[in-house]
Design a protein around this motif. Structure first.
Motif, PDB file in Angstrom:
ATOM      1  N   LYS A  60      12.971  37.197  33.369  1.00  0.00           N
ATOM      2  CA  LYS A  60      11.669  37.873  33.445  1.00  0.00           C
ATOM      3  C   LYS A  60      11.819  39.126  34.301  1.00  0.00           C
ATOM      4  O   LYS A  60      12.446  39.089  35.346  1.00  0.00           O
ATOM      5  CB  LYS A  60      10.625  36.954  34.061  1.00  0.00           C
ATOM      6  N   GLY A  61      11.276  40.231  33.803  1.00  0.00           N
ATOM      7  CA  GLY A  61      11.337  41.478  34.557  1.00  0.00           C
ATOM      8  C   GLY A  61      12.353  42.462  34.029  1.00  0.00           C
ATOM      9  O   GLY A  61      12.463  43.574  34.531  1.00  0.00           O
ATOM     10  N   MET A  62      13.092  42.076  33.018  1.00  0.00           N
ATOM     11  CA  MET A  62      14.083  42.962  32.406  1.00  0.00           C
ATOM     12  C   MET A  62      13.353  43.844  31.391  1.00  0.00           C
ATOM     13  O   MET A  62      12.815  43.344  30.414  1.00  0.00           O
ATOM     14  CB  MET A  62      15.176  42.116  31.728  1.00  0.00           C
ATOM     15  N   VAL A  63      13.315  45.166  31.633  1.00  0.00           N
ATOM     16  CA  VAL A  63      12.494  46.040  30.797  1.00  0.00           C
ATOM     17  C   VAL A  63      13.247  47.194  30.134  1.00  0.00           C
ATOM     18  O   VAL A  63      12.682  47.865  29.285  1.00  0.00           O
ATOM     19  CB  VAL A  63      11.308  46.616  31.615  1.00  0.00           C
ATOM     20  N   CYS A  64      14.501  47.429  30.511  1.00  0.00           N
ATOM     21  CA  CYS A  64      15.201  48.588  29.940  1.00  0.00           C
ATOM     22  C   CYS A  64      16.684  48.286  29.768  1.00  0.00           C
ATOM     23  O   CYS A  64      17.195  47.278  30.253  1.00  0.00           O
ATOM     24  CB  CYS A  64      15.020  49.812  30.831  1.00  0.00           C
ATOM     25  N   SER A  65      17.358  49.180  29.088  1.00  0.00           N
ATOM     26  CA  SER A  65      18.794  48.986  28.846  1.00  0.00           C
ATOM     27  C   SER A  65      19.584  49.058  30.153  1.00  0.00           C
ATOM     28  O   SER A  65      20.630  48.418  30.282  1.00  0.00           O
ATOM     29  CB  SER A  65      19.320  50.001  27.842  1.00  0.00           C
ATOM     30  N   PHE A  66      19.091  49.807  31.136  1.00  0.00           N
ATOM     31  CA  PHE A  66      19.755  49.855  32.434  1.00  0.00           C
ATOM     32  C   PHE A  66      19.718  48.478  33.097  1.00  0.00           C
ATOM     33  O   PHE A  66      20.698  48.049  33.711  1.00  0.00           O
ATOM     34  CB  PHE A  66      19.096  50.906  33.331  1.00  0.00           C
ATOM     35  N   CYS A  67      18.589  47.779  32.949  1.00  0.00           N
ATOM     36  CA  CYS A  67      18.466  46.405  33.464  1.00  0.00           C
ATOM     37  C   CYS A  67      19.524  45.513  32.809  1.00  0.00           C
ATOM     38  O   CYS A  67      20.222  44.746  33.485  1.00  0.00           O
ATOM     39  CB  CYS A  67      17.095  45.819  33.154  1.00  0.00           C
ATOM     40  N   ALA A  68      19.612  45.594  31.488  1.00  0.00           N
ATOM     41  CA  ALA A  68      20.558  44.767  30.732  1.00  0.00           C
ATOM     42  C   ALA A  68      21.992  45.059  31.149  1.00  0.00           C
ATOM     43  O   ALA A  68      22.806  44.142  31.297  1.00  0.00           O
ATOM     44  CB  ALA A  68      20.367  44.994  29.234  1.00  0.00           C
ATOM     45  N   GLN A  69      22.319  46.320  31.360  1.00  0.00           N
ATOM     46  CA  GLN A  69      23.672  46.689  31.793  1.00  0.00           C
ATOM     47  C   GLN A  69      23.987  46.124  33.169  1.00  0.00           C
ATOM     48  O   GLN A  69      25.099  45.647  33.423  1.00  0.00           O
ATOM     49  CB  GLN A  69      23.836  48.208  31.807  1.00  0.00           C
ATOM     50  N   GLY A  70      23.014  46.191  34.068  1.00  0.00           N
ATOM     51  CA  GLY A  70      23.221  45.665  35.417  1.00  0.00           C
ATOM     52  C   GLY A  70      23.443  44.163  35.422  1.00  0.00           C
ATOM     53  O   GLY A  70      24.309  43.644  36.141  1.00  0.00           O
ATOM     54  N   ILE A  71      22.661  43.449  34.609  1.00  0.00           N
ATOM     55  CA  ILE A  71      22.822  41.999  34.504  1.00  0.00           C
ATOM     56  C   ILE A  71      24.180  41.663  33.904  1.00  0.00           C
ATOM     57  O   ILE A  71      24.878  40.764  34.385  1.00  0.00           O
ATOM     58  CB  ILE A  71      21.680  41.389  33.674  1.00  0.00           C
ATOM     59  N   THR A  72      24.569  42.391  32.871  1.00  0.00           N
ATOM     60  CA  THR A  72      25.880  42.171  32.254  1.00  0.00           C
ATOM     61  C   THR A  72      26.980  42.323  33.283  1.00  0.00           C
ATOM     62  O   THR A  72      27.857  41.465  33.411  1.00  0.00           O
ATOM     63  CB  THR A  72      26.101  43.150  31.081  1.00  0.00           C
ATOM     64  N   LYS A  73      26.956  43.407  34.042  1.00  0.00           N
ATOM     65  CA  LYS A  73      27.997  43.644  35.052  1.00  0.00           C
ATOM     66  C   LYS A  73      27.999  42.556  36.115  1.00  0.00           C
ATOM     67  O   LYS A  73      29.050  42.066  36.508  1.00  0.00           O
ATOM     68  CB  LYS A  73      27.796  45.012  35.701  1.00  0.00           C
ATOM     69  N   LYS A  74      26.807  42.163  36.569  1.00  0.00           N
ATOM     70  CA  LYS A  74      26.718  41.137  37.622  1.00  0.00           C
ATOM     71  C   LYS A  74      27.403  39.839  37.183  1.00  0.00           C
ATOM     72  O   LYS A  74      28.137  39.224  37.959  1.00  0.00           O
ATOM     73  CB  LYS A  74      25.259  40.871  37.987  1.00  0.00           C
ATOM     74  N   PHE A  75      27.186  39.431  35.925  1.00  0.00           N
ATOM     75  CA  PHE A  75      27.786  38.184  35.455  1.00  0.00           C
ATOM     76  C   PHE A  75      29.250  38.351  35.057  1.00  0.00           C
ATOM     77  O   PHE A  75      30.043  37.429  35.231  1.00  0.00           O
ATOM     78  CB  PHE A  75      26.961  37.582  34.316  1.00  0.00           C
ATOM     79  N   GLN A  76      29.627  39.512  34.549  1.00  0.00           N
ATOM     80  CA  GLN A  76      31.033  39.730  34.200  1.00  0.00           C
ATOM     81  C   GLN A  76      31.927  39.685  35.434  1.00  0.00           C
ATOM     82  O   GLN A  76      33.109  39.390  35.325  1.00  0.00           O
ATOM     83  CB  GLN A  76      31.212  41.072  33.488  1.00  0.00           C
ATOM     84  N   ASP A  77      31.367  39.975  36.590  1.00  0.00           N
ATOM     85  CA  ASP A  77      32.129  39.935  37.840  1.00  0.00           C
ATOM     86  C   ASP A  77      32.421  38.508  38.309  1.00  0.00           C
ATOM     87  O   ASP A  77      33.206  38.318  39.235  1.00  0.00           O
ATOM     88  CB  ASP A  77      31.375  40.681  38.951  1.00  0.00           C
ATOM     89  N   GLN A  78      31.775  37.523  37.703  1.00  0.00           N
ATOM     90  CA  GLN A  78      31.969  36.124  38.103  1.00  0.00           C
ATOM     91  C   GLN A  78      33.207  35.553  37.405  1.00  0.00           C
ATOM     92  O   GLN A  78      33.349  35.687  36.194  1.00  0.00           O
ATOM     93  CB  GLN A  78      30.734  35.281  37.755  1.00  0.00           C
ATOM     94  N   PRO A  79      34.105  34.901  38.139  1.00  0.00           N
ATOM     95  CA  PRO A  79      35.354  34.400  37.538  1.00  0.00           C
ATOM     96  C   PRO A  79      35.154  33.293  36.504  1.00  0.00           C
ATOM     97  O   PRO A  79      36.026  33.068  35.671  1.00  0.00           O
ATOM     98  CB  PRO A  79      36.154  33.888  38.741  1.00  0.00           C
ATOM     99  N   GLU A  80      34.008  32.639  36.513  1.00  0.00           N
ATOM    100  CA  GLU A  80      33.753  31.551  35.565  1.00  0.00           C
ATOM    101  C   GLU A  80      33.334  32.052  34.184  1.00  0.00           C
ATOM    102  O   GLU A  80      33.358  31.308  33.217  1.00  0.00           O
ATOM    103  CB  GLU A  80      32.621  30.638  36.086  1.00  0.00           C
ATOM    104  N   ILE A  81      32.946  33.317  34.093  1.00  0.00           N
ATOM    105  CA  ILE A  81      32.354  33.861  32.876  1.00  0.00           C
ATOM    106  C   ILE A  81      33.402  34.516  31.983  1.00  0.00           C
ATOM    107  O   ILE A  81      34.192  35.348  32.427  1.00  0.00           O
ATOM    108  CB  ILE A  81      31.261  34.898  33.225  1.00  0.00           C
ATOM    109  N   ASP A  82      33.348  34.149  30.700  1.00  0.00           N
ATOM    110  CA  ASP A  82      34.226  34.755  29.703  1.00  0.00           C
ATOM    111  C   ASP A  82      33.514  35.904  28.988  1.00  0.00           C
ATOM    112  O   ASP A  82      34.093  36.947  28.739  1.00  0.00           O
ATOM    113  CB  ASP A  82      34.670  33.700  28.686  1.00  0.00           C
ATOM    114  N   LYS A  83      32.218  35.697  28.666  1.00  0.00           N
ATOM    115  CA  LYS A  83      31.481  36.688  27.892  1.00  0.00           C
ATOM    116  C   LYS A  83      30.007  36.636  28.282  1.00  0.00           C
ATOM    117  O   LYS A  83      29.469  35.568  28.555  1.00  0.00           O
ATOM    118  CB  LYS A  83      31.635  36.390  26.398  1.00  0.00           C
TER     119      LYS A  83
END
Length: 92
Positions: free
Chosen positions: A28-51
């Motif tokens: 909730k609160g994700m309103v733009c492509s910049f938001c989506a990019q930031g969330i993607t980067k935040k999770f890609q930085d986690q060692p448990e995440i593949d995609k």
């Protein structure tokens, strides 16, 4: 015979890839492509995440975990709340 064995090995490896564990979390609160990019980067930085797949339109993030790995709901919630979003774990 080698061709049959190779085919079986490839088939089994595809099944293993398809069986990768995923989790979809509402954001909730994700309103733009910049938001989506930031969330993607935040999770890609986690060692448990593949995609990471983020749907801005449907307001969710789909996490695909590396084999044998997983993030706790508390960790997911912390990552998203620290980035300024609310979380919903009831997405399918």
């Amino acid at each position: 015979m080698k061709a049959v064995l190779l085919t079986v090995v490839l088939f089994i490896s595809q099944i293993a890839l398809a069986a990768a564990e995923t989790e979809t979390v509402g954001v909730k609160g994700m309103v733009c492509s910049f938001c989506a990019q930031g969330i993607t980067k935040k999770f890609q930085d986690q060692p448990e995440i593949d995609k990471v797949d983020v749907s801005l339109e449907n307001k969710y993030v789909k996490l695909t975990y590396k084999e044998g790995k997983k993030l706790s709901h508390e960790k997911i919630e912390t990552l998203l709340k620290d980035a300024g979003y609310e979380v919903s774990f009831d997405k399918k």
